[in-house]
Scaffold this active site. Structure first.
Site, PDB file in Angstrom:
ATOM      1  N   GLN A   1     142.214 -61.912  94.003  1.00 50.07           N
ATOM      2  CA  GLN A   1     142.373 -62.208  92.402  1.00 50.07           C
ATOM      3  C   GLN A   1     140.511 -61.690  91.923  1.00 50.07           C
ATOM      4  OE1 GLN A   1     143.524 -64.796  93.894  1.00 50.07           O
ATOM      5  NE2 GLN A   1     143.796 -67.120  92.304  1.00 50.07           N
TER       6      GLN A   1
ATOM      7  N   GLN B   1     143.613 -59.577  87.614  1.00 46.48           N
ATOM      8  CA  GLN B   1     142.276 -58.449  88.115  1.00 46.48           C
ATOM      9  C   GLN B   1     141.659 -58.510  86.574  1.00 46.48           C
ATOM     10  OE1 GLN B   1     143.049 -54.590  88.987  1.00 46.48           O
ATOM     11  NE2 GLN B   1     144.391 -54.551  87.507  1.00 46.48           N
ATOM     12  N   ARG B   2     140.073 -58.693  87.029  1.00 46.87           N
ATOM     13  CA  ARG B   2     139.297 -58.533  85.404  1.00 46.87           C
ATOM     14  C   ARG B   2     138.423 -57.897  85.006  1.00 46.87           C
ATOM     15  NH1 ARG B   2     139.832 -64.336  82.385  1.00 46.87           N
ATOM     16  NH2 ARG B   2     141.778 -63.679  82.406  1.00 46.87           N
TER      17      ARG B   2
ATOM     18  N   ASN C   1     134.453 -76.187  89.677  1.00 53.22           N
ATOM     19  CA  ASN C   1     135.353 -76.365  90.041  1.00 53.22           C
ATOM     20  C   ASN C   1     134.643 -76.306  91.515  1.00 53.22           C
ATOM     21  OD1 ASN C   1     137.578 -77.837  89.948  1.00 53.22           O
ATOM     22  ND2 ASN C   1     139.238 -76.361  90.397  1.00 53.22           N
TER      23      ASN C   1
ATOM     24  N   TYR D   1     146.803 -70.061  74.488  1.00 54.98           N
ATOM     25  CA  TYR D   1     145.175 -70.137  74.127  1.00 54.98           C
ATOM     26  C   TYR D   1     146.001 -68.239  73.969  1.00 54.98           C
ATOM     27  CZ  TYR D   1     140.392 -69.365  75.866  1.00 54.98           C
ATOM     28  OH  TYR D   1     139.656 -68.584  75.751  1.00 54.98           O
TER      29      TYR D   1
ATOM     30  N   ASN E   1     134.988 -64.551  81.021  1.00 51.74           N
ATOM     31  CA  ASN E   1     134.298 -65.513  82.447  1.00 51.74           C
ATOM     32  C   ASN E   1     132.623 -65.746  82.068  1.00 51.74           C
ATOM     33  OD1 ASN E   1     137.001 -64.733  83.314  1.00 51.74           O
ATOM     34  ND2 ASN E   1     136.432 -66.151  84.264  1.00 51.74           N
TER      35      ASN E   1
ATOM     36  N   ARG F   1     137.573 -75.491  86.487  1.00 48.57           N
ATOM     37  CA  ARG F   1     137.502 -73.502  86.082  1.00 48.57           C
ATOM     38  C   ARG F   1     137.009 -73.308  88.024  1.00 48.57           C
ATOM     39  NH1 ARG F   1     134.916 -71.712  79.739  1.00 48.57           N
ATOM     40  NH2 ARG F   1     134.346 -73.914  79.887  1.00 48.57           N
TER      41      ARG F   1
ATOM     42  N   GLU G   1     148.227 -66.280  73.019  1.00 49.59           N
ATOM     43  CA  GLU G   1     148.515 -65.854  71.615  1.00 49.59           C
ATOM     44  C   GLU G   1     147.873 -66.551  70.173  1.00 49.59           C
ATOM     45  OE1 GLU G   1     150.029 -63.723  71.652  1.00 49.59           O
ATOM     46  OE2 GLU G   1     151.825 -63.335  73.136  1.00 49.59           O
ATOM     47  N   GLY G   2     147.445 -67.440  70.565  1.00 47.66           N
ATOM     48  CA  GLY G   2     146.397 -68.314  69.094  1.00 47.66           C
ATOM     49  C   GLY G   2     144.751 -67.417  69.234  1.00 47.66           C
TER      50      GLY G   2
HETATM   51  P1  NAD Z   1     134.219 -75.381  75.912  1.00 50.18           P
HETATM   52  O1  NAD Z   1     135.371 -76.240  76.512  1.00 50.18           O
HETATM   53  O2  NAD Z   1     132.979 -76.175  76.779  1.00 50.18           O
HETATM   54  O3  NAD Z   1     133.479 -75.381  74.325  1.00 50.18           O
HETATM   55  C1  NAD Z   1     134.836 -75.832  73.114  1.00 50.18           C
HETATM   56  C2  NAD Z   1     134.267 -76.606  72.195  1.00 50.18           C
HETATM   57  O4  NAD Z   1     135.385 -76.825  70.638  1.00 50.18           O
HETATM   58  C3  NAD Z   1     134.433 -78.258  72.958  1.00 50.18           C
HETATM   59  O5  NAD Z   1     133.051 -78.652  72.143  1.00 50.18           O
HETATM   60  C4  NAD Z   1     135.386 -78.971  72.206  1.00 50.18           C
HETATM   61  O6  NAD Z   1     135.119 -80.284  72.187  1.00 50.18           O
HETATM   62  C5  NAD Z   1     135.674 -77.907  70.889  1.00 50.18           C
HETATM   63  N1  NAD Z   1     136.354 -78.360  70.131  1.00 50.18           N
HETATM   64  C6  NAD Z   1     137.355 -77.843  69.997  1.00 50.18           C
HETATM   65  N2  NAD Z   1     138.571 -78.265  69.284  1.00 50.18           N
HETATM   66  C7  NAD Z   1     137.893 -78.707  68.452  1.00 50.18           C
HETATM   67  C8  NAD Z   1     138.438 -78.702  67.050  1.00 50.18           C
HETATM   68  N3  NAD Z   1     139.995 -78.338  66.736  1.00 50.18           N
HETATM   69  N4  NAD Z   1     137.566 -78.651  65.976  1.00 50.18           N
HETATM   70  C9  NAD Z   1     136.210 -78.779  66.524  1.00 50.18           C
HETATM   71  N5  NAD Z   1     136.324 -78.284  68.063  1.00 50.18           N
HETATM   72  C10 NAD Z   1     137.041 -78.563  69.101  1.00 50.18           C
HETATM   73  O7  NAD Z   1     134.112 -74.261  75.877  1.00 50.18           O
HETATM   74  P2  NAD Z   1     133.416 -73.207  76.310  1.00 50.18           P
HETATM   75  O8  NAD Z   1     133.383 -72.176  77.344  1.00 50.18           O
HETATM   76  O9  NAD Z   1     132.174 -73.039  75.637  1.00 50.18           O
HETATM   77  O10 NAD Z   1     134.032 -71.336  74.879  1.00 50.18           O
HETATM   78  C11 NAD Z   1     133.301 -71.124  73.724  1.00 50.18           C
HETATM   79  C12 NAD Z   1     134.014 -70.928  73.055  1.00 50.18           C
HETATM   80  O11 NAD Z   1     134.006 -69.274  73.520  1.00 50.18           O
HETATM   81  C13 NAD Z   1     136.272 -71.007  72.845  1.00 50.18           C
HETATM   82  O12 NAD Z   1     136.442 -70.459  71.669  1.00 50.18           O
HETATM   83  C14 NAD Z   1     136.935 -70.080  74.494  1.00 50.18           C
HETATM   84  O13 NAD Z   1     138.383 -69.903  73.375  1.00 50.18           O
HETATM   85  C15 NAD Z   1     135.605 -69.343  74.136  1.00 50.18           C
HETATM   86  N6  NAD Z   1     135.524 -68.338  75.422  1.00 50.18           N
HETATM   87  C16 NAD Z   1     134.779 -68.822  76.539  1.00 50.18           C
HETATM   88  C17 NAD Z   1     135.350 -68.429  78.073  1.00 50.18           C
HETATM   89  C18 NAD Z   1     134.146 -68.647  79.037  1.00 50.18           C
HETATM   90  O14 NAD Z   1     134.126 -67.909  79.267  1.00 50.18           O
HETATM   91  N7  NAD Z   1     133.708 -69.560  78.629  1.00 50.18           N
HETATM   92  C19 NAD Z   1     135.484 -67.263  77.389  1.00 50.18           C
HETATM   93  C20 NAD Z   1     136.411 -66.225  76.790  1.00 50.18           C
HETATM   94  C21 NAD Z   1     136.018 -67.000  75.612  1.00 50.18           C
HETATM   95  N1  UDP Z   2     140.934 -70.996  91.251  1.00 53.67           N
HETATM   96  C1  UDP Z   2     140.543 -71.069  92.035  1.00 53.67           C
HETATM   97  N2  UDP Z   2     140.165 -71.922  92.475  1.00 53.67           N
HETATM   98  C2  UDP Z   2     139.879 -73.345  91.843  1.00 53.67           C
HETATM   99  C3  UDP Z   2     140.134 -72.786  90.318  1.00 53.67           C
HETATM  100  C4  UDP Z   2     140.319 -71.468  89.989  1.00 53.67           C
HETATM  101  O1  UDP Z   2     140.744 -69.794  92.945  1.00 53.67           O
HETATM  102  O2  UDP Z   2     139.916 -74.029  91.641  1.00 53.67           O
HETATM  103  C5  UDP Z   2     141.192 -69.344  90.636  1.00 53.67           C
HETATM  104  C6  UDP Z   2     142.458 -68.801  89.265  1.00 53.67           C
HETATM  105  O3  UDP Z   2     143.551 -69.409  90.076  1.00 53.67           O
HETATM  106  C7  UDP Z   2     141.287 -67.907  88.471  1.00 53.67           C
HETATM  107  C8  UDP Z   2     140.632 -67.744  89.023  1.00 53.67           C
HETATM  108  O4  UDP Z   2     139.891 -68.329  90.182  1.00 53.67           O
HETATM  109  O5  UDP Z   2     142.353 -66.410  89.505  1.00 53.67           O
HETATM  110  C9  UDP Z   2     139.491 -68.100  87.263  1.00 53.67           C
HETATM  111  O6  UDP Z   2     140.328 -69.214  86.786  1.00 53.67           O
HETATM  112  P1  UDP Z   2     139.408 -69.423  85.744  1.00 53.67           P
HETATM  113  O7  UDP Z   2     140.416 -71.052  85.609  1.00 53.67           O
HETATM  114  O8  UDP Z   2     137.840 -70.119  85.970  1.00 53.67           O
HETATM  115  O9  UDP Z   2     139.419 -68.771  84.194  1.00 53.67           O
HETATM  116  P2  UDP Z   2     140.586 -67.687  83.897  1.00 53.67           P
HETATM  117  O10 UDP Z   2     141.547 -67.836  85.133  1.00 53.67           O
HETATM  118  O11 UDP Z   2     140.840 -68.328  82.990  1.00 53.67           O
HETATM  119  O12 UDP Z   2     139.910 -66.515  84.222  1.00 53.67           O
END
Ligand code: NAD
Ligand code: UDP
Length: 316
Positions: free
Chosen positions: A208, A276-277, A189, A144, A173, A185, A146-147
């Site tokens: 964290q 941290q973030r 959760n 994720y 987040n 997430r 590096e992508g």
């Molecule tokens: P999500 O999983 O609900 O939405 C992602 C959507 O992309 C889904 O509907 C999924 O079916 C679709 N998808 C996945 N792979 C696909 C493919 N190969 N072709 C077509 N559709 C595809 O997640 P989200 O939280 O709504 O995130 C949306 C975007 O925002 C993502 O790019 C994510 O990386 C970015 N983002 C989200 C957060 C967050 O906290 N929610 C934080 C940082 C970045």
């Molecule tokens: N986390 C947790 N309990 C859970 C799910 C997540 O303590 O049931 C923690 C996880 O280890 C991380 C933070 O919550 O430190 C946020 O996790 P999430 O998967 O939501 O997002 P990301 O780590 O990608 O910010």
């Protein structure tokens, strides 16, 4: 009226974005392969003649006539993006190449949903856009992180090489209604565990931190960035809520707001979990005149209401 493509439009953030774009009078083409998104998320938009839903995987080329692109397609929760890590990298990288190619052919402005994960486990706090990050290239989060980093590279190379108008937001987040109840997430959760009266699972010591932005605030910022007429504003720009909380504090707040009797229990911390973030949003404030308006408790109450409704309808 513009014809706007939203990839990942049936996902959590994408569905809210589609709604706002339709409200503003645009025609919206929502493209999704339903990997983590659902038809249910956009079911209420289907009767709208300005809305079109297409099942398509962005790792394959797409030929459609559109004026603007929002590229959100990519699984975003650790359990979902780690389930098929090769596909996650392909979605980020091949997906970006395909959408950038489409934007180039159409001379369309294109938005990229990047992420705070480009900063990895940050050694600079809070994170400004100038920070290059601390990312493990071979760990379980790398598909994720590096992508998304490579996608940013592609966006800026298309900008320099082909003069494409690009807008890159680093999203921190985000939470709210239409998150997947089983996406693992932390917000979904904890709320689902509290509503079911189960133990709340804190990973590691729970100290964290994360900074949580409510989805409506995020979508407002995305639209301001895209519609900023100064097209030289490419980003990357941090979008998030600077309010920073430990996971323990989040768990306690969810328990209090739901009135649950759940206990907090500790499970092992997943590898490479950032300690941290917190976003530095100086740029978003200055350039977009934006800052979040919805406090954590207010947003959690709306999200709890959503998950409660799903459970009562037998959908979670
Ligand atoms: P999500 O999983 O609900 O939405 C992602 C959507 O992309 C889904 O509907 C999924 O079916 C679709 N998808 C996945 N792979 C696909 C493919 N190969 N072709 C077509 N559709 C595809 O997640 P989200 O939280 O709504 O995130 C949306 C975007 O925002 C993502 O790019 C994510 O990386 C970015 N983002 C989200 C957060 C967050 O906290 N929610 C934080 C940082 C970045
Ligand atoms: N986390 C947790 N309990 C859970 C799910 C997540 O303590 O049931 C923690 C996880 O280890 C991380 C933070 O919550 O430190 C946020 O996790 P999430 O998967 O939501 O997002 P990301 O780590 O990608 O910010």
């Amino acid at each position: 009226m513009k014809r706007v493509l939203v990839t990942g439009g049936a996902g959590f953030i994408g569905s809210h974005l589609c709604e706002r774009l339709l409200d503003a009078g645009n025609e919206v083409l929502c493209v999704d392969n339903f990997y983590t998104g659902t038809r249910q998320n956009v079911a209420h938009l289907l009767p709208n003649p300005m809305f079109e839903l297409l099942r398509h995987d962005v790792t394959f080329p797409l030929f459609v006539e559109i004026d603007e692109i929002y590229n959100l397609a990519c699984p975003a929760s650790p359990i979902h993006y780690q389930f098929d890590p090769v596909q996650t990298t392909k979605t980020s990288v091949h997906g970006a190449i395909n959408m950038l190619g489409l934007a180039k052919r159409r001379r369309a402005k294109i938005f990229q949903a990047s992420t705070s994960e480009v900063y990895g486990d940050p050694t600079v706090h809070p994170q400004p856009e100038e920070y290059w990050g601390n990312v493990n290239p071979i760990g379980i989060r790398s598909c994720y992180d590096e992508g998304k980093r490579c996608a940013e590279t592609l966006f800026f190379d298309y900008n320099r090489q082909h003069r494409l108008r690009v807008k890159v937001a680093r999203i921190f987040n985000t939470y709210g209604p239409r998150m997947h109840p089983n996406d693992g997430r932390v917000v979904s959760n904890f709320i689902m565990q509290a509503l079911r009266g189960e133990d709340i699972t804190l990973y590691g010591d729970g100290l964290q931190t994360r900074s949580f932005c409510y989805v409506d605030d995020l979508v407002e910022a995305i639209l301001r960035l895209m519609n900023n007429t100064a097209d030289e504003v490419t980003g990357p720009i941090n979008i998030g809520n600077p309010g920073e909380f430990t996971m323990k504090a989040l768990a306690e707040t969810v328990v209090r707001l739901t009135g649950a009797r759940s206990k907090l229990i500790h499970l092992p911390l997943p590898s490479d979990d950032p300690k941290q973030r917190q976003p530095d949003i100086t740029k978003a404030r200055a350039i977009l005149g934006w800052e979040p308006t919805i406090a954590l408790e207010q947003g959690l109450e709306k999200t709890i209401g959503y998950f409660d409704g799903l459970m009562k309808a037998g959908l979670a």
